[in-house]
Design an enzyme around this catalytic site. Structure first.
Site, PDB file in Angstrom:
ATOM      1  N   ARG A  62       1.181  -1.557   0.082  1.00  0.00           N
ATOM      2  CA  ARG A  62       0.333  -0.315  -0.417  1.00  0.00           C
ATOM      3  C   ARG A  62       0.891   1.610   0.168  1.00  0.00           C
ATOM      4  O   ARG A  62       1.585   1.596   0.773  1.00  0.00           O
ATOM      5  CB  ARG A  62      -1.181  -0.071   0.985  1.00  0.00           C
ATOM      6  CG  ARG A  62      -2.248  -1.507   1.624  1.00  0.00           C
ATOM      7  CD  ARG A  62      -3.334   0.031  -0.061  1.00  0.00           C
ATOM      8  NE  ARG A  62      -4.311  -1.214  -0.132  1.00  0.00           N
ATOM      9  CZ  ARG A  62      -4.790  -2.488  -0.449  1.00  0.00           C
ATOM     10  NH1 ARG A  62      -3.751  -2.816  -1.433  1.00  0.00           N
ATOM     11  NH2 ARG A  62      -5.551  -3.395  -0.644  1.00  0.00           N
ATOM     12  N   GLU A  81      -3.704   7.216  -5.490  1.00  0.00           N
ATOM     13  CA  GLU A  81      -4.270   6.301  -6.449  1.00  0.00           C
ATOM     14  C   GLU A  81      -5.208   6.983  -7.459  1.00  0.00           C
ATOM     15  O   GLU A  81      -6.349   7.294  -6.467  1.00  0.00           O
ATOM     16  CB  GLU A  81      -3.871   5.225  -6.817  1.00  0.00           C
ATOM     17  CG  GLU A  81      -2.635   4.862  -5.918  1.00  0.00           C
ATOM     18  CD  GLU A  81      -1.970   3.010  -5.340  1.00  0.00           C
ATOM     19  OE1 GLU A  81      -3.479   2.312  -5.882  1.00  0.00           O
ATOM     20  OE2 GLU A  81      -1.449   3.345  -4.938  1.00  0.00           O
ATOM     21  N   HIS A  85      -0.746   0.257 -10.424  1.00  0.00           N
ATOM     22  CA  HIS A  85      -1.553  -1.063  -9.172  1.00  0.00           C
ATOM     23  C   HIS A  85      -1.746  -2.255 -10.201  1.00  0.00           C
ATOM     24  O   HIS A  85      -3.537  -2.410  -9.591  1.00  0.00           O
ATOM     25  CB  HIS A  85      -2.987  -0.296  -8.667  1.00  0.00           C
ATOM     26  CG  HIS A  85      -3.125  -0.439  -6.913  1.00  0.00           C
ATOM     27  ND1 HIS A  85      -3.179  -0.435  -6.137  1.00  0.00           N
ATOM     28  CD2 HIS A  85      -2.923  -1.619  -6.471  1.00  0.00           C
ATOM     29  CE1 HIS A  85      -2.977  -1.008  -4.614  1.00  0.00           C
ATOM     30  NE2 HIS A  85      -3.382  -1.766  -5.147  1.00  0.00           N
TER      31      HIS A  85
END
Length: 323
Positions: A235, A264, A283
């Site tokens: 993360r 993000e 991601h």
């Protein structure tokens, strides 16, 4: 008996949707429309989705809610203690994404070490006019030391690739010792400071908690080798991003391979995007056709099992079952 109602706050593959509809009525909602989302949850028995935050305030009036199912391994979008107090089961999908996420991690290790993205762009821009000089060289991966911060499922799968495939020496930190990884891959448990000082690659594989937020900051980056590469596919906020940018600019560490960020999508004006020694991915940890489908199906099965009271695994807040 009236059918159960499930709120889906992400689009689901048609076969997964069909499976859910065998067991309940399914209502789709866009999580970006906050009021509609809260209204839909009000009379729902369960909900399934990913990425969107579900706060205590949002489920204050959702008196029928029995279970929430996240299509992810991470569950930092939820207040787990609050859900437990309310008797709501939270489920996640830890096992089905282990191998594909470990592949992504290894792609970041190789890409960062061998400057794959940077050099591929360089070739596409028409710069390859003579044999590559030393200024384009990378560093070896095989035989190096990999330090894994958090040797759980994914960390273990990376350790297997590293040890058996690349003959890497594996160090790790973890709350408890991982005896299987020690036996099978020669992994050695050390304190974080020792791991930082000795590793050629430092990999973060911890969940985001109050304890792991900024577990890597300016002080930790300074403890790493100048030749070391930081890899983060856990993360974003486990790393102090501002400190990382400084460390990459001033040569405190060699490079970083990142699949996750503070914010993000990564803002287009992020200084990280200007740095040649950064591989930045959107991601994609588990983003393969096969794995994402398996995650959606697993999350749907988790939800129905939780609503039926038959689910025994993939439960984040097990204490709820004791109630």
């Amino acid at each position: 008996m009236s059918r159960k109602k499930i709120v889906a706050y992400k689009s689901l593959p048609s076969d997964v949707e069909a499976y859910l509809r065998e067991h309940a009525d399914v209502v789709h909602v866009d999580p970006a429309d906050h009021d509609a989302f809260v209204a839909a949850l009000k009379d729902a028995d369960g909900a399934i989705g990913a990425s969107a935050k579900i706060t205590p305030a949002m489920i204050e009036s959702a008196t029928r809610l029995k279970a929430l199912s996240t299509v992810s391994v991470g569950f930092d979008a939820f207040d787990v203690d609050d859900l437990t107090k309310r008797g709501i089961v939270l489920t996640h999908t830890p096992d089905v994404l282990t191998e594909s996420t470990a592949d992504t991690v290894f792609a970041l290790i190789l890409a960062s070490a061998r400057r794959v993205v940077e050099l591929a762009e360089w070739v596409k821009e028409g710069n390859w006019k003579a044999s590559l000089g030393e200024e384009g060289f990378g560093v070896d991966v095989q035989g190096k030391t990999l330090g894994i911060v958090g040797l759980g499922r994914i960390g273990g799968a990376v350790a297997r690739r590293a040890s058996l495939g690349f003959r890497m020496n594996v160090l790790y930190t973890n709350r408890s010792s991982n005896e299987q990884a020690e036996k099978d891959y020669g992994a050695k448990r050390v304190e974080l400071d020792d791991l930082l000082a000795q590793s050629d690659f430092v990999l973060l594989q911890v969940p985001l908690t109050a304890q792991t937020r900024h577990i890597i900051g300016a002080a930790q980056l300074k403890k790493m080798k100048k030749s070391a590469i930081l890899i983060n596919a856990s993360r974003g906020p486990t790393v102090d991003e501002a400190a990382l940018i400084e460390a990459l600019k001033d040569g405190t560490i060699r490079a970083a391979g990142l699949d996750v960020f503070d914010k993000e999508p990564l803002p287009v004006d992020s200084p990280l995007l200007k740095l040649k020694n950064v591989v930045a991915l959107p991601h994609i940890g588990s983003a393969t056709h096969e794995t994402r489908h398996a995650m959606n199906l697993n999350a749907a099965e988790n939800l129905i099992g939780a609503l039926d009271g038959t689910l025994t695994q993939n439960i984040v807040n097990r204490e709820v079952l004791k109630r």
